[in-house]
Design an enzyme around this catalytic site. Structure first.
Site, PDB file in Angstrom:
ATOM      1  N   ARG A 262       0.843  -1.197   0.000  1.00  0.00           N
ATOM      2  CA  ARG A 262       0.000   0.000   0.000  1.00  0.00           C
ATOM      3  C   ARG A 262       0.874   1.241   0.000  1.00  0.00           C
ATOM      4  O   ARG A 262       1.837   1.329   0.762  1.00  0.00           O
ATOM      5  CB  ARG A 262      -0.919   0.018   1.238  1.00  0.00           C
ATOM      6  CG  ARG A 262      -1.837  -1.193   1.225  1.00  0.00           C
ATOM      7  CD  ARG A 262      -2.870  -1.166   2.321  1.00  0.00           C
ATOM      8  NE  ARG A 262      -3.648  -2.404   2.260  1.00  0.00           N
ATOM      9  CZ  ARG A 262      -4.607  -2.735   3.124  1.00  0.00           C
ATOM     10  NH1 ARG A 262      -4.905  -1.914   4.116  1.00  0.00           N
ATOM     11  NH2 ARG A 262      -5.267  -3.873   2.991  1.00  0.00           N
ATOM     12  N   ARG A 277       2.337   0.658  10.277  1.00  0.00           N
ATOM     13  CA  ARG A 277       1.928   1.141   8.958  1.00  0.00           C
ATOM     14  C   ARG A 277       3.110   1.081   8.003  1.00  0.00           C
ATOM     15  O   ARG A 277       3.915   1.995   7.939  1.00  0.00           O
ATOM     16  CB  ARG A 277       1.376   2.569   9.068  1.00  0.00           C
ATOM     17  CG  ARG A 277       0.637   3.070   7.827  1.00  0.00           C
ATOM     18  CD  ARG A 277       0.026   4.448   8.033  1.00  0.00           C
ATOM     19  NE  ARG A 277      -0.987   4.458   9.074  1.00  0.00           N
ATOM     20  CZ  ARG A 277      -2.280   4.156   8.864  1.00  0.00           C
ATOM     21  NH1 ARG A 277      -2.711   3.860   7.657  1.00  0.00           N
ATOM     22  NH2 ARG A 277      -3.131   4.159   9.870  1.00  0.00           N
ATOM     23  N   GLU A 349      -6.594  -1.206  14.946  1.00  0.00           N
ATOM     24  CA  GLU A 349      -7.201  -2.144  13.989  1.00  0.00           C
ATOM     25  C   GLU A 349      -6.237  -3.261  13.606  1.00  0.00           C
ATOM     26  O   GLU A 349      -5.078  -3.012  13.247  1.00  0.00           O
ATOM     27  CB  GLU A 349      -7.615  -1.383  12.720  1.00  0.00           C
ATOM     28  CG  GLU A 349      -8.216  -2.299  11.670  1.00  0.00           C
ATOM     29  CD  GLU A 349      -8.398  -1.601  10.316  1.00  0.00           C
ATOM     30  OE1 GLU A 349      -8.445  -0.359  10.290  1.00  0.00           O
ATOM     31  OE2 GLU A 349      -8.498  -2.315   9.307  1.00  0.00           O
ATOM     32  N   SER A 352     -10.419  -6.384   9.626  1.00  0.00           N
ATOM     33  CA  SER A 352     -11.583  -5.668   9.153  1.00  0.00           C
ATOM     34  C   SER A 352     -12.426  -6.705   8.418  1.00  0.00           C
ATOM     35  O   SER A 352     -11.954  -7.305   7.475  1.00  0.00           O
ATOM     36  CB  SER A 352     -11.098  -4.584   8.198  1.00  0.00           C
ATOM     37  OG  SER A 352     -12.044  -3.586   8.046  1.00  0.00           O
ATOM     38  N   ARG A 391       0.998  -6.352  12.523  1.00  0.00           N
ATOM     39  CA  ARG A 391       0.377  -5.755  13.707  1.00  0.00           C
ATOM     40  C   ARG A 391       0.223  -6.792  14.821  1.00  0.00           C
ATOM     41  O   ARG A 391       0.257  -6.442  16.003  1.00  0.00           O
ATOM     42  CB  ARG A 391      -0.974  -5.129  13.341  1.00  0.00           C
ATOM     43  CG  ARG A 391      -0.786  -3.871  12.495  1.00  0.00           C
ATOM     44  CD  ARG A 391      -2.074  -3.122  12.232  1.00  0.00           C
ATOM     45  NE  ARG A 391      -1.792  -1.926  11.434  1.00  0.00           N
ATOM     46  CZ  ARG A 391      -2.692  -1.007  11.095  1.00  0.00           C
ATOM     47  NH1 ARG A 391      -3.957  -1.160  11.478  1.00  0.00           N
ATOM     48  NH2 ARG A 391      -2.349   0.038  10.382  1.00  0.00           N
TER      49      ARG A 391
END
Length: 426
Positions: A262, A277, A349, A352, A391
């Site tokens: 990403r 991230r 998070e 999801s 994460r």
RNA sequence: GGAGAGCUGUCCGAGUGGUCGAAGGAGCACGAUUGGAAAUCGUGUGUGCGGUCAACGCCGUACCGAGGGUUCGAAUCCCUCGCUCUCCGCCA
């Protein structure tokens, strides 16, 4: 993509529902007019085509009978030119209409709480005890560096910012988690394991909804017009693009490990430290294809599968029902699972889980038939992270840190770690 | 990267300018036959879009890898691209 027929029938109702989202829905304004123009042009052009087909037949007859057909042929020449002109107009209208439809977000399900932004997400449940430390706790980016199990500096030398080398037991932990997650989903939750391509074409990115609106979020291979996948959702959902499945095929459940890429455009300055991230990270994904009437029950099932991983790892988490303003472009309903991160003193998070209903299926043209002669219907697609691996590593490092600077290995991972009980203790 | 062959309906496969949504076969579904089954016989068997209908449906149109072109008319001729296979080169 929404059903144009629904928009025709109830534009006001759809507009009302979509207005609760935090999304640009200006494309709705053009849909009605384009749709009307399109249908008018289709009728005109098809009438001419019908005539051409009939007359062409007659020309064939005339030629057989050695009659002169030059007058009719000359007339048909004009008709064909007219058809060509109208078809061109039609193509332009359809292009605009398609684009408009592709940029309109999904309609939220009625269970979705109405809200502006992340503040309005509703906590459904929380699990686990947050750890309390009798010593000064450290953030995972400091712990991994001290333990020499990850190297951010060299990764930025070799590539750039937001990349990382995992090293030694850090790399081993990442790999252990992938294997633990994949094994659990395959052996206990009944998913079929898939190892997908990490690059996909433009049609696939459009099928799952990353394109055309969010091109800047993806890394692109320009020479080929390929994209590095932002999630395994893209290749795995698109496996069945342009297919008609049978009743017996459903539900289908796939689990896929992949690296994810990403660009994090628009996230400059957020989560700049540590593993949270990155431009490249590992993720285990769950994807389900279901009949429409089953999809909401399957969303609960899928979410519970992701939760299982956190429970087995003993990581505290909570589940949020995402509000209309924070739902994202493609989901009709979405649960975020957030893991407790001591350094943030907050939840972050880690998964999801979404039901897209027929939104992706319509874009990717994924259908099924209940019986051989039934009409085709769009399937419902769902997916969720099960889990984001980087994460998870961060959460384990922080939640399982010990006073001596080592990190305890959760019981379920020890077999995957060569029996080790701690990282950083010999 | 080079050379060649191919891509047709669920599958196999015919079709080199008109009567082709497409022969034939297999599969599948339904029916007949049978005590039951096999075999046999008969019928049917794609998708999208537009129109019409309360609805079953009906009418039109498009689709023979994708996109363009030639033509009154294209599965069929021409061009570009994609994919598959074979051989060569390179490579893990």
């Amino acid at each position: 993509m929404l059903d144009i027929k629904v928009l025709r029938q109830d534009m006001a109702g759809v507009r009302e529902k979509l207005s609760k989202r935090n999304e640009d829905i200006s494309a709705l304004d053009h849909v009605e007019e384009l749709d009307t123009q399109r249908r008018e042009l289709i009728q005109q052009t098809e009438e001419l085509k019908s005539r051409r087909n009939t007359v062409s037949q007659e020309i064939s007859e005339m030629k057989k009978e050695k009659k002169d057909a030059s007058d009719v042929i000359a007339e048909m020449k004009k008709v064909s030119a007219e058809i060509k002109k109208l078809d061109e107009e039609l193509r332009e209208i359809e292009e605009k209409l398609d684009y408009a439809l592709l940029t309109i977000p999904n309609i939220p399900h009625e269970d979705v709480p109405v809200g502006e932004d992340e503040e309005d997400n509703v906590e459904i449940r929380a699990w686990g005890e947050k750890p309390s430390f009798s010593f000064e706790k450290k953030a995972h980016w400091d712990l991994v560096t001290e333990l020499d199990i990850a190297d951010f500096e060299r990764a930025s030398k070799v590539t750039g910012s937001r990349f990382v080398f995992y090293k030694g037991l850090g790399a081993r932990l990442e790999r252990a988690l992938i294997n633990f997650m994949m094994d659990t989903h395959q052996d206990r939750h009944g998913y079929t394991e898939v190892l997908p391509p990490y690059m996909v074409n433009r049609d696939s990115m459009t099928g799952t909804g990353q394109l055309p609106k969010f091109e800047e979020d993806a890394f692109q291979i320009q020479e080929e017009d390929y994209f590095l996948i932002p999630t395994a959702e893209v290749p795995v959902t698109n496996m069945h693009r342009d297919e008609i499945l049978t009743n017996e095929d459903l539900p289908k459940a796939y689990t896929a490990y992949s690296a994810c890429f990403r660009s994090e455009a628009g996230s400059a300055g957020r989560d700049t430290r540590g593993l949270i991230r990155q431009h490249q990270f590992n993720k285990v994904e769950l994807v389900r294809f279901t009949k429409p009437e089953d999809s909401y029950a399957e969303l609960e099932t899928l979410t519970s599968h992701a939760e299982t991983i956190l429970q087995e790892l003993g990581l505290p988490y909570r589940v949020l029902n995402m509000c209309t303003g924070d739902l994202g472009f493609t989901a009709a309903k979405k649960y975020d699972i957030e893991v407790w991160l001591p350094s943030y003193e907050d939840y972050k998070e880690i998964s999801s889980c979404s039901n897209f209903e027929s939104f992706q299926a319509r874009r990717a043209n994924i259908r099924f038939k209940r019986e051989a002669k039934s009409k085709t219907e769009f399937v419902h697609t769902l997916n969720g992270s099960g889990l984001a691996v980087g994460r998870t590593v961060a959460a384990i490092i922080e939640n399982y840190q010990q006073e001596d600077g080592s990190v305890a290995v959760p019981d379920v991972l020890q077999p995957y770690m060569g029996g080790r009980t701690h990282i950083g203790r010999d």
